[in-house]
Design a protein around this motif. Structure first.
Motif, PDB file in Angstrom:
ATOM      1  N   ASP A  42       0.815  -1.217   0.000  1.00  0.00           N
ATOM      2  CA  ASP A  42       0.000   0.000   0.000  1.00  0.00           C
ATOM      3  C   ASP A  42       0.854   1.274   0.000  1.00  0.00           C
ATOM      4  O   ASP A  42       0.320   2.375  -0.170  1.00  0.00           O
ATOM      5  CB  ASP A  42      -0.897   0.045   1.253  1.00  0.00           C
ATOM      6  N   TYR A  43       2.167   1.131   0.177  1.00  0.00           N
ATOM      7  CA  TYR A  43       3.018   2.296   0.426  1.00  0.00           C
ATOM      8  C   TYR A  43       3.783   2.744  -0.815  1.00  0.00           C
ATOM      9  O   TYR A  43       4.193   1.931  -1.659  1.00  0.00           O
ATOM     10  CB  TYR A  43       4.032   1.983   1.538  1.00  0.00           C
ATOM     11  N   TRP A  44       3.966   4.055  -0.880  1.00  0.00           N
ATOM     12  CA  TRP A  44       4.928   4.683  -1.791  1.00  0.00           C
ATOM     13  C   TRP A  44       6.020   5.309  -0.934  1.00  0.00           C
ATOM     14  O   TRP A  44       5.750   5.784   0.182  1.00  0.00           O
ATOM     15  CB  TRP A  44       4.268   5.779  -2.628  1.00  0.00           C
ATOM     16  N   VAL A  45       7.240   5.313  -1.433  1.00  0.00           N
ATOM     17  CA  VAL A  45       8.341   5.929  -0.689  1.00  0.00           C
ATOM     18  C   VAL A  45       9.099   6.889  -1.605  1.00  0.00           C
ATOM     19  O   VAL A  45       9.110   6.734  -2.835  1.00  0.00           O
ATOM     20  CB  VAL A  45       9.325   4.881  -0.126  1.00  0.00           C
ATOM     21  N   ILE A  46       9.711   7.881  -0.980  1.00  0.00           N
ATOM     22  CA  ILE A  46      10.689   8.724  -1.664  1.00  0.00           C
ATOM     23  C   ILE A  46      12.048   8.316  -1.121  1.00  0.00           C
ATOM     24  O   ILE A  46      12.304   8.423   0.089  1.00  0.00           O
ATOM     25  CB  ILE A  46      10.434  10.220  -1.414  1.00  0.00           C
ATOM     26  N   GLU A  47      12.891   7.831  -2.008  1.00  0.00           N
ATOM     27  CA  GLU A  47      14.227   7.381  -1.622  1.00  0.00           C
ATOM     28  C   GLU A  47      15.254   8.392  -2.120  1.00  0.00           C
ATOM     29  O   GLU A  47      15.226   8.805  -3.270  1.00  0.00           O
ATOM     30  CB  GLU A  47      14.524   6.010  -2.219  1.00  0.00           C
ATOM     31  N   ARG A  48      16.164   8.771  -1.256  1.00  0.00           N
ATOM     32  CA  ARG A  48      17.229   9.702  -1.621  1.00  0.00           C
ATOM     33  C   ARG A  48      18.564   9.062  -1.284  1.00  0.00           C
ATOM     34  O   ARG A  48      18.933   8.922  -0.127  1.00  0.00           O
ATOM     35  CB  ARG A  48      17.074  11.025  -0.870  1.00  0.00           C
ATOM     36  N   ASP A  49      19.262   8.652  -2.329  1.00  0.00           N
ATOM     37  CA  ASP A  49      20.603   8.082  -2.159  1.00  0.00           C
ATOM     38  C   ASP A  49      20.618   6.970  -1.119  1.00  0.00           C
ATOM     39  O   ASP A  49      21.466   6.915  -0.235  1.00  0.00           O
ATOM     40  CB  ASP A  49      21.580   9.182  -1.770  1.00  0.00           C
ATOM     41  N   GLY A  50      19.611   6.075  -1.202  1.00  0.00           N
ATOM     42  CA  GLY A  50      19.565   4.917  -0.325  1.00  0.00           C
ATOM     43  C   GLY A  50      18.829   5.110   0.975  1.00  0.00           C
ATOM     44  O   GLY A  50      18.669   4.161   1.750  1.00  0.00           O
ATOM     45  N   MET A  51      18.342   6.320   1.249  1.00  0.00           N
ATOM     46  CA  MET A  51      17.639   6.601   2.501  1.00  0.00           C
ATOM     47  C   MET A  51      16.178   6.919   2.207  1.00  0.00           C
ATOM     48  O   MET A  51      15.877   7.674   1.284  1.00  0.00           O
ATOM     49  CB  MET A  51      18.300   7.791   3.208  1.00  0.00           C
ATOM     50  N   ILE A  52      15.250   6.348   2.981  1.00  0.00           N
ATOM     51  CA  ILE A  52      13.834   6.653   2.839  1.00  0.00           C
ATOM     52  C   ILE A  52      13.568   7.980   3.543  1.00  0.00           C
ATOM     53  O   ILE A  52      13.706   8.084   4.767  1.00  0.00           O
ATOM     54  CB  ILE A  52      12.953   5.546   3.443  1.00  0.00           C
ATOM     55  N   ILE A  53      13.198   9.010   2.771  1.00  0.00           N
ATOM     56  CA  ILE A  53      12.964  10.334   3.363  1.00  0.00           C
ATOM     57  C   ILE A  53      11.498  10.749   3.301  1.00  0.00           C
ATOM     58  O   ILE A  53      11.149  11.819   3.812  1.00  0.00           O
ATOM     59  CB  ILE A  53      13.843  11.402   2.687  1.00  0.00           C
TER      60      ILE A  53
END
Length: 437
Positions: free
Chosen positions: A330-341
């Motif tokens: 159910d989730y969307w994530v924003i990943e920045r250089d390997g980190m979930i932000i």
């Protein structure tokens, strides 16, 4: 939490990058202006530090200002066409001499191992040689460029073998032909071709400017080659900006993962770019290093880290690892250089043709950048794709954020029956509804 030693926190935060860079290949261009300034020794010390951390390094150096000064001293005014000078015999003698002198100067400083110096205890083997094959520019528009040339081929296998032996490879802006001639090359062109030939992980261009800025003066931290190309065309031919952007765009199109535009004026630029999450300059890359995507099971640990501070403040309902694993689709994530932000979830209630927008969260260091809007837009698109007629959310702290984005306050009766039955009356969350039709 306060610490007696601020550098300790920096060291802890940089440790993922120390590990990630070990064994990677970086091609670093240092322009001649940097070598003519007081910054050149600290730059070499930082390169030596990267070497001790296991980075495989190729250093390319420029010589333009040094040659220009020598020519002025002799009253020689080189002919310039589209930013390149015509390297006749008189000019080429200075080019060869100064390239050799600077190479020896750099090698000498990288050999410094005295106590109380930054290179104490560092044994660096530096190798240069005929590793770049060149061809003449020839006659163009009726002008014979003599010894001005361009890269024909890089001896990538030979360079890779040297790097495998923990050698720092040092390359001047010179190339050699099969006929035994020496040609004057553009240092940025050399760096670009070496990075492409090696399939380098990074191409780092240290020039005068601290990255690229937009019209309002805001640093542009990341651009694709397509976004950077118009800036290259607008730059004066032969200018440092044109040369660096040209090298960056070509390298990105030919498999170099990331090119970094940094300023040698900034003492901390090189380490700040490589060992902090946001960096200090501009990166040119084919692939966004901050991306919005569907979550996977591998993201659960990052989600727990992101959500914990908000749960502790009572802004979000606590979610166990088991719950996140069960609902991860159910989730969307924003990943920045390997980190979930950032993250957001869409819980479906198909019988009511409704979706719940839940668990919208953005890391505290990255708020104010419209990432919440990005998550909302993606979840709205998915809701419409599934045929939902409305999206609802429950919140105790961020009512106004939802109202500003088209939601309206409603009552419990607006919720699907299943969600109404599980409503937590102790939290007294506000109900917000947004029609999607």
């Amino acid at each position: 939490m306060n610490t007696r030693f601020p550098f300790a926190d920096w060291f802890r935060n940089s440790s993922p990058y120390i590990n990630a860079h070990r064994g990677r290949t970086f091609v670093v261009l240092i322009e001649g202006e940097a070598l003519a300034s007081e910054r050149w020794e600290p730059l070499l010390q930082d390169l030596a530090l990267l070497h001790t951390l296991g980075v495989r390094l190729v250093m390319v150096f420029g010589i333009r200002p040094q040659v220009g000064e020598a020519l002025s001293a002799e009253g020689i005014a080189p002919r310039r066409i589209d930013g390149r000078w015509v390297a006749d015999g008189a000019i080429m003698r200075h080019v060869e001499r100064i390239a050799a002198e600077l190479r020896l100067k750099i090698e000498a400083r990288l050999s410094l191992g005295l106590p109380n110096t930054p290179l104490h205890g560092v044994e660096l083997t530096v190798v240069s040689g005929n590793l770049v094959t060149a061809k003449p520019l020839g006659v163009r528009n009726g002008v014979d460029f003599h010894h001005s040339g361009e890269v024909r081929r890089v001896r990538s296998q030979a360079i890779a073998e040297l790097l495998s032996q923990e050698t720092l490879v040092l390359l001047p802006p010179l190339g050699y032909s099969s006929t035994g001639e020496v040609f004057d090359l553009d240092a940025a062109d050399v760096a670009q071709h070496v990075a492409m030939g090696l399939g380098a992980d990074k191409l780092i261009l240290l020039g005068d400017a601290a990255g690229l800025h937009d019209a309002s003066g805001l640093l542009q931290r990341q651009l694709t080659p397509q976004e950077a190309e118009p800036l290259r065309r607008q730059a004066p031919p032969g200018s440092e900006l044109a040369r660096h952007l040209g090298a960056a765009c070509e390298a990105a199109r030919h498999g170099v993962a990331r090119t970094h535009l940094l300023s040698w004026h900034d003492r901390d630029a090189l380490l700040g770019e490589l060992f902090t999450r946001d960096g200090v300059g501009t990166m040119i890359t084919q692939h966004r290093y901050e991306q919005l995507r569907r979550a996977t099971l591998e993201d659960v640990g990052g989600l727990l880290e992101l959500l914990r501070p908000l749960e502790e403040r009572g802004m979000l309902v606590a979610r166990s690892r088991e719950r996140l694993e069960h609902q991860v689709d159910d989730y969307w994530v924003i990943e920045r250089d390997g980190m979930i932000i950032g993250c957001g979830a869409l819980h479906a209630y198909p019988d009511a043709c409704m979706g719940e927008l839940a668990c919208v969260a953005v890391h505290g260091d990255y708020r104010g950048g419209a990432r919440g809007d990005l998550l909302l837009a993606e979840i709205e698109r998915e809701s419409r794709r599934r045929g939902f007629t409305a999206l609802f959310a429950l919140t105790t702290h961020t009512t106004h954020w939802f109202l500003e984005r088209g939601f309206r306050l409603d009552g419990l009766e607006a919720l699907p029956h299943m969600r109404r039955d599980s409503y937590n009356h102790a939290r007294q969350s506000k109900v917000l509804l947004k029609p999607l039709t």
